[in-house]
Design an enzyme around this catalytic site. Structure first.
Site, PDB file in Angstrom:
ATOM      1  N   TYR A 237      -4.827   0.231   1.465  1.00 43.42           N
ATOM      2  CA  TYR A 237      -4.442   1.629   1.856  1.00 43.42           C
ATOM      3  C   TYR A 237      -4.301   2.649   0.901  1.00 43.42           C
ATOM      4  CZ  TYR A 237      -4.973  -1.099   6.082  1.00 43.42           C
ATOM      5  OH  TYR A 237      -5.380  -1.765   7.098  1.00 43.42           O
TER       6      TYR A 237
ATOM      7  N   GLU B 283     -11.576  -3.043  -8.125  1.00 43.86           N
ATOM      8  CA  GLU B 283     -10.965  -4.158  -7.013  1.00 43.86           C
ATOM      9  C   GLU B 283     -11.278  -5.546  -7.366  1.00 43.86           C
ATOM     10  OE1 GLU B 283      -9.403  -4.227  -4.039  1.00 43.86           O
ATOM     11  OE2 GLU B 283      -9.762  -6.269  -4.261  1.00 43.86           O
TER      12      GLU B 283
ATOM     13  N   GLY C 215      -6.037  -5.411   2.416  1.00 40.45           N
ATOM     14  CA  GLY C 215      -5.493  -6.007   3.614  1.00 40.45           C
ATOM     15  C   GLY C 215      -6.097  -5.800   4.929  1.00 40.45           C
TER      16      GLY C 215
ATOM     17  N   ASN D 233      -6.154  -8.193   8.355  1.00 40.78           N
ATOM     18  CA  ASN D 233      -4.920  -8.041   9.015  1.00 40.78           C
ATOM     19  C   ASN D 233      -5.431  -7.840  10.451  1.00 40.78           C
ATOM     20  OD1 ASN D 233      -5.494  -5.287   9.680  1.00 40.78           O
ATOM     21  ND2 ASN D 233      -4.366  -4.686   7.692  1.00 40.78           N
ATOM     22  N   GLY D 234      -4.599  -7.708  11.320  1.00 42.69           N
ATOM     23  CA  GLY D 234      -4.747  -7.793  12.708  1.00 42.69           C
ATOM     24  C   GLY D 234      -4.824  -6.383  13.301  1.00 42.69           C
TER      25      GLY D 234
ATOM     26  N   MET E 194      -3.067  -3.960  13.856  1.00 43.42           N
ATOM     27  CA  MET E 194      -2.024  -3.353  14.542  1.00 43.42           C
ATOM     28  C   MET E 194      -1.527  -2.138  13.807  1.00 43.42           C
ATOM     29  SD  MET E 194       0.322  -6.647  15.928  1.00 43.42           S
ATOM     30  CE  MET E 194       1.124  -5.810  17.070  1.00 43.42           C
TER      31      MET E 194
ATOM     32  N   VAL F 114      -7.745  -5.960 -13.125  1.00 39.80           N
ATOM     33  CA  VAL F 114      -7.013  -5.442 -14.317  1.00 39.80           C
ATOM     34  C   VAL F 114      -5.888  -6.252 -14.710  1.00 39.80           C
ATOM     35  CG1 VAL F 114      -5.658  -3.247 -14.843  1.00 39.80           C
ATOM     36  CG2 VAL F 114      -7.500  -2.940 -13.419  1.00 39.80           C
TER      37      VAL F 114
ATOM     38  N   GLU G 130       5.628  -9.131  17.766  1.00 37.15           N
ATOM     39  CA  GLU G 130       4.274  -9.293  18.410  1.00 37.15           C
ATOM     40  C   GLU G 130       3.883 -10.465  18.792  1.00 37.15           C
ATOM     41  OE1 GLU G 130       1.797  -8.758  14.544  1.00 37.15           O
ATOM     42  OE2 GLU G 130       0.707 -10.051  15.108  1.00 37.15           O
TER      43      GLU G 130
ATOM     44  N   HIS H 163       3.579  -9.455   5.314  1.00 30.95           N
ATOM     45  CA  HIS H 163       4.167  -7.939   5.072  1.00 30.95           C
ATOM     46  C   HIS H 163       4.950  -7.603   3.838  1.00 30.95           C
ATOM     47  CE1 HIS H 163       3.859  -7.234   9.822  1.00 30.95           C
ATOM     48  NE2 HIS H 163       2.614  -7.602   9.376  1.00 30.95           N
TER      49      HIS H 163
ATOM     50  N   ASN I  47       4.802  -2.993  12.323  1.00 25.64           N
ATOM     51  CA  ASN I  47       3.859  -3.618  11.202  1.00 25.64           C
ATOM     52  C   ASN I  47       3.550  -2.309  10.138  1.00 25.64           C
ATOM     53  OD1 ASN I  47       3.493  -4.505  14.127  1.00 25.64           O
ATOM     54  ND2 ASN I  47       2.209  -5.888  13.015  1.00 25.64           N
TER      55      ASN I  47
ATOM     56  N   PHE J 126       0.952  -0.876   7.924  1.00 24.71           N
ATOM     57  CA  PHE J 126       0.013  -0.357   7.032  1.00 24.71           C
ATOM     58  C   PHE J 126      -0.179   1.279   7.581  1.00 24.71           C
ATOM     59  CE2 PHE J 126      -3.164  -2.268  10.205  1.00 24.71           C
ATOM     60  CZ  PHE J 126      -3.625  -0.897  10.891  1.00 24.71           C
TER      61      PHE J 126
HETATM   62  P1  FAD Z   1      -3.492  -3.883  -0.197  1.00 28.14           P
HETATM   63  O1  FAD Z   1      -4.118  -3.597   1.043  1.00 28.14           O
HETATM   64  O2  FAD Z   1      -3.008  -5.560  -0.376  1.00 28.14           O
HETATM   65  O3  FAD Z   1      -4.311  -3.610  -1.381  1.00 28.14           O
HETATM   66  C1  FAD Z   1      -4.267  -4.165  -2.610  1.00 28.14           C
HETATM   67  C2  FAD Z   1      -5.783  -4.242  -3.238  1.00 28.14           C
HETATM   68  O4  FAD Z   1      -5.598  -4.499  -4.811  1.00 28.14           O
HETATM   69  C3  FAD Z   1      -6.225  -5.677  -2.763  1.00 28.14           C
HETATM   70  O5  FAD Z   1      -7.623  -5.420  -2.264  1.00 28.14           O
HETATM   71  C4  FAD Z   1      -6.144  -6.618  -3.900  1.00 28.14           C
HETATM   72  O6  FAD Z   1      -7.297  -7.225  -4.256  1.00 28.14           O
HETATM   73  C5  FAD Z   1      -6.268  -5.542  -5.274  1.00 28.14           C
HETATM   74  N1  FAD Z   1      -5.783  -5.967  -6.395  1.00 28.14           N
HETATM   75  C6  FAD Z   1      -4.690  -6.589  -6.530  1.00 28.14           C
HETATM   76  N2  FAD Z   1      -4.440  -6.792  -7.898  1.00 28.14           N
HETATM   77  C7  FAD Z   1      -5.362  -6.499  -8.514  1.00 28.14           C
HETATM   78  C8  FAD Z   1      -5.751  -6.241  -9.830  1.00 28.14           C
HETATM   79  N3  FAD Z   1      -4.761  -6.499 -10.928  1.00 28.14           N
HETATM   80  N4  FAD Z   1      -7.021  -5.563 -10.208  1.00 28.14           N
HETATM   81  C9  FAD Z   1      -7.653  -5.133  -9.332  1.00 28.14           C
HETATM   82  N5  FAD Z   1      -7.412  -5.257  -8.048  1.00 28.14           N
HETATM   83  C10 FAD Z   1      -6.151  -5.648  -7.622  1.00 28.14           C
HETATM   84  N6  FAD Z   1      -0.200  -4.663   8.789  1.00 28.14           N
HETATM   85  C11 FAD Z   1      -0.204  -3.903   9.713  1.00 28.14           C
HETATM   86  O7  FAD Z   1       0.434  -2.961   9.754  1.00 28.14           O
HETATM   87  N7  FAD Z   1      -0.508  -4.282  10.951  1.00 28.14           N
HETATM   88  C12 FAD Z   1      -1.236  -5.613  11.122  1.00 28.14           C
HETATM   89  O8  FAD Z   1      -1.728  -5.798  12.076  1.00 28.14           O
HETATM   90  C13 FAD Z   1      -1.025  -6.617  10.094  1.00 28.14           C
HETATM   91  N8  FAD Z   1      -1.819  -7.744  10.138  1.00 28.14           N
HETATM   92  C14 FAD Z   1      -1.671  -8.366   8.900  1.00 28.14           C
HETATM   93  C15 FAD Z   1      -2.276 -10.042   8.801  1.00 28.14           C
HETATM   94  C16 FAD Z   1      -2.640 -10.510   7.797  1.00 28.14           C
HETATM   95  C17 FAD Z   1      -2.999 -11.870   7.605  1.00 28.14           C
HETATM   96  C18 FAD Z   1      -1.975  -9.939   6.594  1.00 28.14           C
HETATM   97  C19 FAD Z   1      -2.231 -10.836   5.366  1.00 28.14           C
HETATM   98  C20 FAD Z   1      -1.325  -8.737   6.409  1.00 28.14           C
HETATM   99  C21 FAD Z   1      -1.282  -7.878   7.528  1.00 28.14           C
HETATM  100  N9  FAD Z   1      -0.560  -6.630   7.765  1.00 28.14           N
HETATM  101  C22 FAD Z   1      -0.523  -5.958   8.653  1.00 28.14           C
HETATM  102  C23 FAD Z   1      -0.006  -5.990   6.452  1.00 28.14           C
HETATM  103  C24 FAD Z   1      -0.930  -5.283   5.638  1.00 28.14           C
HETATM  104  O9  FAD Z   1      -2.404  -5.649   5.614  1.00 28.14           O
HETATM  105  C25 FAD Z   1      -0.581  -4.671   4.361  1.00 28.14           C
HETATM  106  O10 FAD Z   1       0.719  -4.214   4.346  1.00 28.14           O
HETATM  107  C26 FAD Z   1      -1.344  -3.629   3.711  1.00 28.14           C
HETATM  108  O11 FAD Z   1      -2.882  -4.077   3.473  1.00 28.14           O
HETATM  109  C27 FAD Z   1      -0.807  -3.212   2.228  1.00 28.14           C
HETATM  110  O12 FAD Z   1      -1.527  -2.231   1.561  1.00 28.14           O
HETATM  111  P2  FAD Z   1      -1.616  -1.833   0.102  1.00 28.14           P
HETATM  112  O13 FAD Z   1      -2.317  -0.563  -0.036  1.00 28.14           O
HETATM  113  O14 FAD Z   1      -0.191  -1.791  -0.198  1.00 28.14           O
HETATM  114  O15 FAD Z   1      -2.439  -3.062  -0.477  1.00 28.14           O
END
Ligand code: FAD
Length: 499
Positions: free
Chosen positions: A15, A35, A109, A113-114, A116, A244, A354, A439, A477, A479
């Site tokens: 995100y 990525e 994520g 993710n779901g 939501m 990275v 949920e 989360h 939740n 995101f």
């Molecule tokens: P992320 O989305 O985790 O993105 C980080 C990215 O960086 C990843 O693609 C990772 O591969 C990459 N990365 C990591 N380290 C490195 C590196 N060293 N070099 C290059 N790339 C790297 N939230 C909701 O709001 N609603 C939901 O319904 C919900 N359901 C969920 C269900 C599941 C099974 C899971 C696992 C999570 C769920 N979540 C949900 C949580 C939500 O997906 C996360 O809070 C969100 O994705 C976090 O966003 P972010 O941008 O912080 O990081």
């Protein structure tokens, strides 16, 4: 390519990274995104990009030979399955007291993710991000995030009769019978598509046990929204399968070292790229691990001591109840949740639960819940010089406040319904799913480890723009809040740091 020089490098495509890529490109900047996971765009030999939860293969998990499902037992019998080792879409990263699930691939994520998409109640916002002006979040950045994420709502008339939501209606009826408030929850999954799935006029995805290993249809994950818009500007490149490892000052910018990996996780090349500005968007765990490592190994020695602290699990705890025989949950279940039990106003133990699907392909009479609770415990990431890895000091016992808060909902429901908790899903005779989190939040907290917009102090041109900025809990939740905060921060950064 090795030796390249780019103006802006974004680490991670979840995100935070997706918002940064789009807004910087629209401001006229050239952006490179790297990525760690794969680009999930090529179908496998079965014609599908993703596998489902009932027949997992290598595409399911990140570099494991056995699945590691949150529900790991069924009727007391171990439930995980052998798979081939592959850079699959869902990672369960094991720390000493918790395993943390995360998406791996272009879209982070959003792939697993779901969907939501919950905006927290404004009255609680001050407890989530105390240094952020709530009024502008609710007038500008939450609406902007919701629109760009393509958030939509289930048709409530259809919901009342759809077979695939019998589990949610049973969850609602039993909650309301004990006086709890239930609420419909918006989602990024296209509910018009889901209606076609239920009617059998389109290939099934949410109705075919697809979610945590990816959805083949229906879901507006980031690769279909923010990242698609970013790439359409012509100014953004996204390079998958690059991890990275090092970021350190070099000239007027930073040198960034990364390993290109194959689908077995092995390094096939190591590259060094120079960037004027670097955005950490590797997620709460990924960004925290990178930053504490850079501080400890001397690459970024002046990062504040607070980097790595303030990590929480959004109070996540899972539990299931066994309903009476007159309360079936349905053999067909949509994997996209649409309803929650809102007990956050209970000051004795705030919780938002949920009502989750449990797609077993047969009637189980089980109601499954993922509760988000107000858990005061916070953990710290630290570099381990012996292993060269990063530890997190969270302890399983720290989930007791979450269990206590969840019991304030489910003990009364069980008492009223004459029902019991299921003890066969999270281990042999174990009631609470209290050893994992969906989360992860925090580790580089806004206005503590960064300035009030994500700038890392002492290192001009380094920014954090993901869930690591949020100090451990979003009351719902996370995101939508991660996205809205990224929208707010990048607007300030574009206005002030680019000329
Ligand atoms: P992320 O989305 O985790 O993105 C980080 C990215 O960086 C990843 O693609 C990772 O591969 C990459 N990365 C990591 N380290 C490195 C590196 N060293 N070099 C290059 N790339 C790297 N939230 C909701 O709001 N609603 C939901 O319904 C919900 N359901 C969920 C269900 C599941 C099974 C899971 C696992 C999570 C769920 N979540 C949900 C949580 C939500 O997906 C996360 O809070 C969100 O994705 C976090 O966003 P972010 O941008 O912080 O990081």
């Amino acid at each position: 390519a090795d030796g390249a020089s780019v103006p802006i490098l974004i680490i991670g495509s979840g995100y935070g990274g997706a918002v940064a890529a789009l807004r910087l490109a629209l401001a006229g900047q050239q952006v490179a995104v790297v990525e760690k996971g794969m680009s999930w765009s090529t179908p496998g030999s079965d014609g599908k990009v993703f596998c489902n939860m009932l027949s997992p293969d290598g595409r399911s998990f990140w570099l494991r030979t056995m699945t590691d499902q949150p529900i790991n037992h069924f009727l007391g019998v171990p439930y995980n399955k052998s798979i081939s080792r592959y850079t699959g879409v869902l990672d369960s990263e094991q720390f000493s007291g918790i395993r943390i699930y995360q998406g791996r691939g272009v879209g982070g994520g959003s792939l697993v993710n779901g969907g939501m998409a919950v905006t927290p109640k404004q009255q609680y916002f001050g407890s989530i991000l105390p240094s952020v002006d709530a009024a502008s979040m609710y007038s500008t950045y939450y609406p902007r995030a919701n629109a760009n994420l393509k958030v939509n709502n289930v048709d409530q008339t259809w919901f009342e009769s759809a077979d695939c939501y019998q589990f949610a209606r049973t969850g609602r009826r039993t909650a309301q019978a004990s006086g709890f408030t239930t609420t419909f929850v918006p989602n990024v999954y296209d509910f018009n598509y889901m209606k076609q799935e239920q009617a059998n006029t389109a290939p099934r995805s949410a109705l075919n046990a697809e979610v945590i290993y990816g959805n083949n249809y229906g879901k507006n994950s980031l690769d279909k929204t923010y990242l698609a818009a970013a790439v359409a500007t012509g100014k953004v490149t996204i390079t998958p399968q690059h991890v990275v490892t090092t970021v350190k000052p070099s000239g007027s910018g930073y040198s960034v070292v990364m390993n290109q990996i194959d689908t077995n996780g092995s390094t096939v090349a190591t590259k060094t790229v120079t960037a004027q500005k670097v955005f950490f968007a590797a997620g709460s765990v990924g960004t925290s691990k990178l930053l504490v490592t850079q501080r400890a190994t001397g690459a970024l020695p002046n990062l504040p001591a607070s980097v790595g602290t303030g990590w929480g699990n959004n109070g996540n705890v899972m539990v299931a109840r066994q309903n009476q025989a007159w309360d079936p949950t349905g053999s067909l279940q949509s994997c996209i949740p649409v309803m929650g039990i809102d007990n956050w106003a209970d000051t004795g133990g705030p919780a938002f639960a949920e009502i989750s699907p449990f797609p077993a392909g047969l009637e189980t009479f089980a109601s499954l819940y993922l509760a988000i609770t107000k858990n005061p415990n916070r953990a710290t990431f630290s570099y381990n010089s012996t292993s060269g890895g990063v530890d997190l000091n969270w302890q399983q016992a720290w989930n007791q406040p979450s269990i206590d808060a969840a019991k304030r909902i489910f003990d009364p429901i069980n008492a009223k319904q004459w029902t019991i908790y299921r003890t066969d899903l999270f281990g042999e005779y174990k009631t609470w799913g209290d050893d994992f989190a969906y989360h992860p939040l925090g580790g580089c907290v806004l206005n503590v480890s960064t300035d009030n917009y994500g700038r890392l102090p002492g290192y001009p041109g380094l920014y954090v723009i993901d869930g690591s900025l949020i100090p451990g809990c979003t009351t719902v939740n996370p995101f939508v809040t991660i996205t809205a905060l990224a929208e707010r921060n990048i607007e300030n950064i574009v206005a002030n740091d680019f000329h």
